[in-house]
Design an enzyme around this catalytic site. Structure first.
Site, short mmCIF file in Angstrom:
data_model
loop_
_atom_site.label_atom_id
_atom_site.label_comp_id
_atom_site.label_asym_id
_atom_site.label_seq_id
_atom_site.Cartn_x
_atom_site.Cartn_y
_atom_site.Cartn_z
N PHE A 73 -28.06 53.02 70.39
CA PHE A 73 -28.24 53.29 68.93
C PHE A 73 -28.72 54.03 67.63
CE2 PHE A 73 -27.10 49.02 70.75
CZ PHE A 73 -25.95 49.08 69.87
N TYR A 141 -22.29 66.08 62.30
CA TYR A 141 -22.19 64.55 62.98
C TYR A 141 -21.71 64.03 64.31
CZ TYR A 141 -22.00 59.78 63.10
OH TYR A 141 -22.36 58.22 63.51
N HIS A 189 -22.95 53.73 51.96
CA HIS A 189 -21.69 52.90 53.64
C HIS A 189 -20.73 52.23 52.09
CE1 HIS A 189 -23.73 53.45 57.19
NE2 HIS A 189 -22.25 54.06 57.05
P1 NAD Z 1 -29.21 52.56 61.47
O1 NAD Z 1 -30.01 54.02 60.41
O2 NAD Z 1 -29.49 51.84 60.37
O3 NAD Z 1 -30.12 52.85 62.58
C1 NAD Z 1 -30.52 53.59 63.48
C2 NAD Z 1 -32.35 53.35 64.33
O4 NAD Z 1 -32.21 54.49 65.06
C3 NAD Z 1 -33.01 53.31 63.24
O5 NAD Z 1 -33.68 52.47 62.68
C4 NAD Z 1 -33.87 54.32 63.38
O6 NAD Z 1 -34.93 53.91 62.74
C5 NAD Z 1 -33.63 54.17 64.91
N1 NAD Z 1 -33.96 56.37 65.39
C6 NAD Z 1 -33.39 57.40 64.83
N2 NAD Z 1 -34.04 58.36 65.69
C7 NAD Z 1 -34.20 57.90 66.57
C8 NAD Z 1 -35.18 59.01 67.20
N3 NAD Z 1 -35.16 59.85 67.21
N4 NAD Z 1 -36.45 57.36 68.33
C9 NAD Z 1 -36.23 55.73 67.68
N5 NAD Z 1 -35.88 55.98 67.23
C10 NAD Z 1 -34.33 56.51 66.39
O7 NAD Z 1 -27.72 53.55 62.15
P2 NAD Z 1 -26.71 52.10 62.61
O8 NAD Z 1 -26.38 52.21 60.68
O9 NAD Z 1 -27.88 50.88 62.45
O10 NAD Z 1 -25.44 53.40 62.73
C11 NAD Z 1 -26.34 52.75 64.56
C12 NAD Z 1 -26.21 53.85 65.43
O11 NAD Z 1 -24.19 53.84 65.02
C13 NAD Z 1 -26.05 55.61 64.98
O12 NAD Z 1 -25.67 56.28 66.36
C14 NAD Z 1 -24.65 55.98 64.19
O13 NAD Z 1 -24.46 57.18 64.34
C15 NAD Z 1 -23.50 55.21 64.84
N6 NAD Z 1 -22.13 54.38 64.04
C16 NAD Z 1 -22.18 54.02 62.54
C17 NAD Z 1 -21.65 53.50 61.76
C18 NAD Z 1 -21.30 52.99 60.51
O14 NAD Z 1 -20.39 52.52 60.30
N7 NAD Z 1 -23.27 52.06 60.45
C19 NAD Z 1 -20.32 54.16 62.24
C20 NAD Z 1 -20.32 54.67 63.31
C21 NAD Z 1 -21.26 55.20 64.36
N1 UDP Z 2 -16.52 55.71 49.21
C1 UDP Z 2 -16.38 55.82 47.92
N2 UDP Z 2 -17.35 55.90 47.36
C2 UDP Z 2 -18.35 55.62 47.53
C3 UDP Z 2 -18.95 55.70 48.84
C4 UDP Z 2 -17.52 55.35 49.75
O1 UDP Z 2 -14.90 56.23 47.24
O2 UDP Z 2 -19.41 55.61 46.79
C5 UDP Z 2 -15.46 55.68 49.79
C6 UDP Z 2 -15.03 56.85 50.77
O3 UDP Z 2 -15.25 58.31 50.71
C7 UDP Z 2 -15.03 56.80 52.20
C8 UDP Z 2 -14.56 55.27 52.29
O4 UDP Z 2 -14.77 55.16 50.23
O5 UDP Z 2 -12.90 56.79 51.37
C9 UDP Z 2 -15.67 55.08 53.44
O6 UDP Z 2 -16.54 55.71 53.36
P1 UDP Z 2 -18.49 55.49 54.17
O7 UDP Z 2 -19.47 56.18 53.28
O8 UDP Z 2 -18.08 54.27 53.87
O9 UDP Z 2 -18.03 55.43 55.61
P2 UDP Z 2 -17.32 56.57 56.45
O10 UDP Z 2 -15.95 56.74 56.56
O11 UDP Z 2 -16.99 57.85 55.32
O12 UDP Z 2 -17.90 56.73 57.82
#
Ligand code: NAD
Ligand code: UDP
Length: 328
Positions: A73, A141, A189
């Site tokens: 993650f 990203y 978010h």
């Molecule tokens: P988060 O930032 O809460 O968790 C990521 C964790 O990884 C953190 O605790 C950070 O300290 C650790 N980390 C980062 N780089 C590191 C490294 N080099 N070595 C060790 N630890 C490291 O993020 P999240 O929201 O829990 O997302 C988790 C994963 O899911 C990510 O890979 C993200 O890209 C992916 N993702 C998240 C979402 C979402 O909506 N949150 C959507 C799509 C994909």
């Molecule tokens: N968004 C918004 N205001 C905010 C944050 C997000 O209107 O302060 C909107 C953003 O444009 C997107 C949706 O909410 O359409 C979800 O955004 P988020 O950043 O949560 O996730 P993303 O879809 O970008 O991964």
């Protein structure tokens, strides 16, 4: 199974650690705490405050803990920052993952579960999004995540590694018992920001764009509960027993919700008014992203426990109401 959870102190990883324990597995967490919170992990879970790029330490850890499967993650996940600092994103998301995979090869750990993203699709040709649509990310990203997907395919082919890459849509919600939840700093978010606007922690929520070609003019997204995500990961374990498996799954509810609908749902759940401001579009936001997750449902037997965004928001609301300062 002994499972190394890389990034296990973060939002999704910490929820997955809970689910792993509940399913009878033994999670071990590695996280450098650049984000994430030590408090999100129960005291009885082995925790290693390491960076994934530390090859020697990672080899030692995989070996000593007799790890059988790695869930990954750990990443940087701020789209805007990836545009201004692509170097950091390629380094931490692509290169550090390569280091992790190398450590796994050195020790002979062959099973891998990866957090990919719907951002790999860029602006999709059609909706809902199926796994076979072209992937053309529109920011670094998404590109770093697609790079890793390609790396994994090559590693499966060449070294017999088995992997499942999950393309999450918008992760949301918190543990049902309210004990852990989302605590990003900075938070970008939508749902946590709308809750903060409801409670007065922030002045208002800015709606980024009200002129999209959607029913109410605001963007449509697919908000999937963090515990539903975690369950899909664990459901993939049996398939990873076969060497060289290459699995890709979308994970979303399939139900699009607009920004305005999320605001209305937070108002209904909290009983509070959300002050809002209509703002210009945010660069790089596709008008609509929602998943066809039927492949995960068919092949993994994945079922949603939170098909309705209101239920997901209820869990997020309880977490934020009871932990106004997150984990501190
Ligand atoms: P988060 O930032 O809460 O968790 C990521 C964790 O990884 C953190 O605790 C950070 O300290 C650790 N980390 C980062 N780089 C590191 C490294 N080099 N070595 C060790 N630890 C490291 O993020 P999240 O929201 O829990 O997302 C988790 C994963 O899911 C990510 O890979 C993200 O890209 C992916 N993702 C998240 C979402 C979402 O909506 N949150 C959507 C799509 C994909
Ligand atoms: N968004 C918004 N205001 C905010 C944050 C997000 O209107 O302060 C909107 C953003 O444009 C997107 C949706 O909410 O359409 C979800 O955004 P988020 O950043 O949560 O996730 P993303 O879809 O970008 O991964």
């Amino acid at each position: 199974m002994k499972v190394l959870v890389a990034g296990g102190a973060g939002y999704i990883g910490s929820h997955c650690v809970r689910q792993l324990q509940a399913a009878g597995h033994s999670p071990i967490v590695v996280d450098n705490l650049v984000f994430g919170h030590r408090q999100a992990i129960a005291a009885d879970i082995p925790f290693y405050p390491l960076d994934l790029g530390d090859h020697k330490a990672m080899v030692r850890l995989l070996d000593q803990e007799k790890i059988e499967l790695v869930m990954h993650f750990a990443a940087f996940a701020y789209v805007g920052e990836s545009v201004t600092d692509p170097r950091g994103y390629y380094e931490n998301n692509s290169v550090a993952t390569l280091r992790l995979l190398e450590a796994m090869l050195d020790v002979g750990v062959g099973k891998f579960v990866f957090s990919s993203t719907c951002a790999t699709y860029g602006e999709p040709e059609k909706l809902p999004i199926t796994e076979d649509l072209p992937q053309s990310p529109i920011n670094p990203y998404g590109q770093t995540k697609l790079d890793v997907e390609h790396m994994l395919k090559a590693f499966a082919h060449a070294y017999g590694m088995s992997f499942a890459a999950f393309r999450y849509f918008n992760a949301a919600g918190a543990a049902e018992d309210g004990s852990i939840g989302e605590d990003h700093n900075p938070e970008t978010h939508l749902i946590p920001l709308v809750i903060d606007a409801a409670t007065g922690k922030r002045e208002n929520i800015k709606i980024f764009g009200t002129d999209y070609p959607t029913p109410d003019g605001t963007c449509l997204r697919d908000y999937v509960h963090v515990d539903d995500l975690s369950r899909a990961h664990i459901a993939a374990f049996p398939l990873l027993e076969n060497k060289g498996q290459q699995l890709f799954y979308n994970l979303g509810t399939g139900k699009p919700n607009s920004v305005r609908e999320i605001i209305t749902a937070v108002e209904a759940v909290s009983g509070l008014k959300v002050p809002l401001v209509e703002a210009p579009r945010r660069a790089g936001d596709p008008p609509a992203l929602y998943a066809d997750s039927s492949k995960a449902m068919r092949e993994l037997g994945w079922q949603l426990q939170y098909p309705d965004v209101t239920k997901t928001i209820e869990t997020a609301w309880r977490w934020h109401r009871d932990h106004p300062n997150g984990f501190v």
